[in-house]
Write a protein that holds these residues in place. Structure first.
Motif, mmCIF file in Angstrom:
data_model
loop_
_atom_site.group_PDB
_atom_site.id
_atom_site.type_symbol
_atom_site.label_atom_id
_atom_site.label_comp_id
_atom_site.label_asym_id
_atom_site.label_seq_id
_atom_site.Cartn_x
_atom_site.Cartn_y
_atom_site.Cartn_z
ATOM 1 N N ASN A 102 7.745 34.220 34.691
ATOM 2 C CA ASN A 102 6.709 33.625 33.853
ATOM 3 C C ASN A 102 7.330 32.722 32.782
ATOM 4 O O ASN A 102 6.809 31.658 32.471
ATOM 5 N N PHE A 103 8.451 33.169 32.244
ATOM 6 C CA PHE A 103 9.146 32.402 31.213
ATOM 7 C C PHE A 103 9.610 31.052 31.757
ATOM 8 O O PHE A 103 9.356 30.004 31.163
ATOM 9 N N ASN A 131 4.039 27.578 20.621
ATOM 10 C CA ASN A 131 4.309 27.164 21.995
ATOM 11 C C ASN A 131 4.700 25.688 22.055
ATOM 12 O O ASN A 131 5.592 25.307 22.812
ATOM 13 N N TRP A 151 12.206 36.982 34.635
ATOM 14 C CA TRP A 151 11.839 35.796 33.871
ATOM 15 C C TRP A 151 10.966 34.787 34.613
ATOM 16 O O TRP A 151 10.924 33.615 34.201
ATOM 17 N N PHE A 159 10.585 35.000 20.955
ATOM 18 C CA PHE A 159 10.740 33.682 21.591
ATOM 19 C C PHE A 159 11.632 32.776 20.760
ATOM 20 O O PHE A 159 12.436 32.031 21.313
ATOM 21 N N ARG A 190 6.718 28.638 32.522
ATOM 22 C CA ARG A 190 6.138 28.049 31.318
ATOM 23 C C ARG A 190 7.010 26.921 30.794
ATOM 24 O O ARG A 190 6.526 25.876 30.399
ATOM 25 N N ASN A 192 15.243 33.950 21.552
ATOM 26 C CA ASN A 192 15.648 33.685 22.932
ATOM 27 C C ASN A 192 15.799 32.186 23.188
ATOM 28 O O ASN A 192 16.766 31.746 23.801
ATOM 29 N N LEU A 232 6.264 37.496 29.216
ATOM 30 C CA LEU A 232 7.213 36.503 28.709
ATOM 31 C C LEU A 232 6.691 35.073 28.865
ATOM 32 O O LEU A 232 7.463 34.134 28.988
ATOM 33 N N ASP A 233 5.384 34.928 28.871
ATOM 34 C CA ASP A 233 4.746 33.615 28.848
ATOM 35 C C ASP A 233 3.716 33.658 27.715
ATOM 36 O O ASP A 233 2.824 34.502 27.732
#
Lengths: 300, 278
Positions: free
Chosen positions: A205-206, A181, A203, A288, A209, A291, A139-140
């Motif tokens: 890593n999310f 990104n 989450w 992404f 980031r 979300n 999730l990154d």
């Protein structure tokens, strides 16, 4: 003699792989999406777990055995995410190529940035601890690129004649992820440092980031209902820190988070951790997009 | 060819489960302790959880002996609570209480474990599709030993299950034999659950015995009927699971349900003749 055998095996394997499309099996839909970015139409990519399933728990079905039997390459999330169901399926599939250590086994986490690796003694205050680090690293977007690089390296070994093709697809993916990104980071930039609570520790890593701050978890242990004192402490913490959002994965029960949300004045937001969680999320980019727009709408 | 290879091991596992459970099922139904297997399996699971909490590896021998030890304690509880004349407490109540308390205790134990608990739940549940040759062989040997033990003492075991009062009058130590029965039973159930999961083990235990009671009273005929039924349902269920690509264990359980329903209808349409004499 031994070395000769290996050389012969490698040659036969290369000849076999030559010219035919690779059969690639991934454990999750996210890995399948990233792998497709690299292989295009030169491989058949199938995922075992569907996006709406909790990848910790997958009910083995006969078709999985046939899939694994025919696979040239198996790509796994690793970090013990699939430990509950994959080893037995692998044993029964009787496909030596895709066993751990074999030429057709790729642990996608091998080049990724892994968080929550326990250092020193593990204790309860640390929440849910995976001994090998947090397995929700996909999730990154930066890790998506790292996964794609691993995939590109491996498929180029299996099909050297397609190496240039795979390389150019990887470069294109890197470029598109970088652009996306920037867009995602810009969307969440106003909310940098915002405190949130999540259900499961999916989450890290999310949030790293995109600069969010997880201050607590609803369920400190999967399968273990939170104790009254945990709920009370969490509710008080959320009031004190003015937490507005509780993130919940679609496969968890909403009752407990909703009760906490009601008492603390926060909102419950369902965010899917995987491609294919809903039919409209067909690839990694859409995951992404969806979300982040949901999250922005909830934080606004 | 591939498919056949994948079918074979689960089918053999199904046959082995049928062999021992259709037999034990006759006892369980005679005693009216239908849920005792769930209860014993849960006690065994609690033992595994406690061993895990004490720092032992899930698949280590120490963990196995912990779970076996807990099972024996459970067997003792069931053997000594069978009849309670003064209070008329039914044994099913004790079985239910033991189930609930050991399930809850396992949750408490898990909440204290520092890591890896999310996998623990999964490892206590077997899946018949992914059972290995080695598991099938060791289980076959294990169950053969239990089977021989029960065959040698078949008179005693049958007597305490069918008519415990009579057995007591004939000088059998019912509590002791009950303890032996529940210990061997718990031993079998604990191994079966790690292969096939709780739902499937329950079905192999109860359905053949119940289905056979539709057609015959004789223990011998019930056994033979149960064995045939278990084998046929295993084959049908595994085939259906492959044809329709459904989870194998749950498909076999539902096949048991469908076949039992079918047999019940047959029984309704063709009432058996009332035995003459007897």
């Amino acid at each position: 003699m031994h070395r000769l055998l290996i050389a012969a095996f490698a040659l036969v394997f290369a000849l076999n792989a030559q010219g035919k499309t690779l059969n690639i099996v991934t454990t999750t839909a996210d890995l399948a999406s990233i792998t497709r970015e690299v292989t295009g139409d030169r491989a058949t990519v199938t995922s075992i777990a569907r996006g709406f399933q909790d990848p910790h728990f997958v009910e083995p079905k006969p078709s999985f055995l046939l899939l694994l039997r025919k696979a040239d390459l198996l790509i796994v999330v690793g970090r013990e995410l699939e430990i509950g169901w994959l080893p037995a399926l692998l044993d029964q599939s009787r496909n030596a190529t895709i066993r751990p250590g074999g030429p057709g086994y790729l642990d996608a986490s091998s080049g990724a940035d892994i968080l929550d690796r326990p250092t020193g003694p593990v204790n309860r205050s640390m929440g849910d601890i995976h001994a090998l680090g947090n397995p929700h690293y996909w999730l990154d977007p930066a890790n998506a690129v790292r996964i794609a690089i691993q995939v590109q390296k491996r498929v180029s070994v299996l099909q050297p004649e397609n190496a240039a093709f795979y390389n150019s697809r990887l470069e294109s993916f890197k470029q598109r992820i970088n652009e996306a990104n920037k867009r995602w980071t810009a969307m969440l930039a106003p909310y940098r440092g915002t405190k949130i609570v999540t259900y499961h520790n999916s989450w890290p890593n999310f949030v790293k980031r995109f600069g969010l701050n997880v201050v607590g978890f609803v369920e400190p242990k999967p399968g273990v209902p939170p104790s009254p004192s945990h709920l009370l402490a969490l509710t008080n913490l959320m009031k004190r820190e003015k937490v507005k959002v509780i993130l919940v994965e679609p496969y968890f029960d909403l009752k407990t988070p909703q009760a906490i949300a009601q008492r603390s004045g926060a909102k419950v937001l369902t965010m899917q951790p995987s491609v294919g969680g809903t039919p409209d999320v067909t690839d990694y980019f859409k995951l992404f997009d969806k979300n982040i727009s949901k999250l922005v709408a909830a934080l606004r | 060819m591939d498919v056949l290879g994948f079918l074979l091991v689960p089918f053999l596992a199904g046959l082995i489960l049928t062999g021992i459970h259709a037999y034990l099922g006759v006892h369980v139904v005679e005693r009216g302790v239908i849920f005792v297997d769930l209860s014993l399996a849960q006690i065994a699971a609690l033992g595994t959880t406690v061993a895990f909490l004490a720092g032992h590896d899930l698949h280590s021998e120490t963990t196995y002996f912990w779970s076996l030890g807990f099972t024996i304690v459970g067997a003792a509880i069931f053997a000594f609570t069978r009849v309670h004349h003064e209070t008329r407490i039914p044994q099913e109540a004790i079985i239910g209480i033991v189930y609930a308390v050991s399930a809850a205790a396992a949750i408490l134990a898990m909440s204290k474990a520092p890591e890896g608990t999310e996998h623990l739940k999964d490892m206590l549940v077997g899946n018949i599709l992914t059972v290995s040759w080695k598991e099938v062989l060791t289980t076959a040997v294990l169950y053969a030993v239990v089977g021989i033990f029960h065959y040698v003492f078949r008179r005693q075991f049958l007597a305490i299950s069918v008519n415990p009062e009579q057995a007591q009058r004939n000088g059998l130590n019912v509590k002791w034999w009950d303890f032996l029965f529940y210990t061997s039973f718990g031993f079998v159930v604990t191994s079966s659950v790690t292969i096939a999961g709780v739902l499937l083990v329950f079905s192999y235990l109860i359905v053949p015995s119940v289905a056979s009671m539709l057609f015959t009273d004789s223990i011998g005929k019930r056994l033979a009927f149960g064995w045939i039924l278990g084998a046929v349902v295993s084959a049908l269920g595994i085939l259906a699971s492959f044809q329709l690509d459904l989870p194998t264990g749950a498909t076999i359980v539902c096949t048991f349900g469908v076949v039992l329903l079918f047999l019940a209808i047959v029984r309704l349409l063709k009432p058996r003749r009332v035995a003459v004499g007897g």
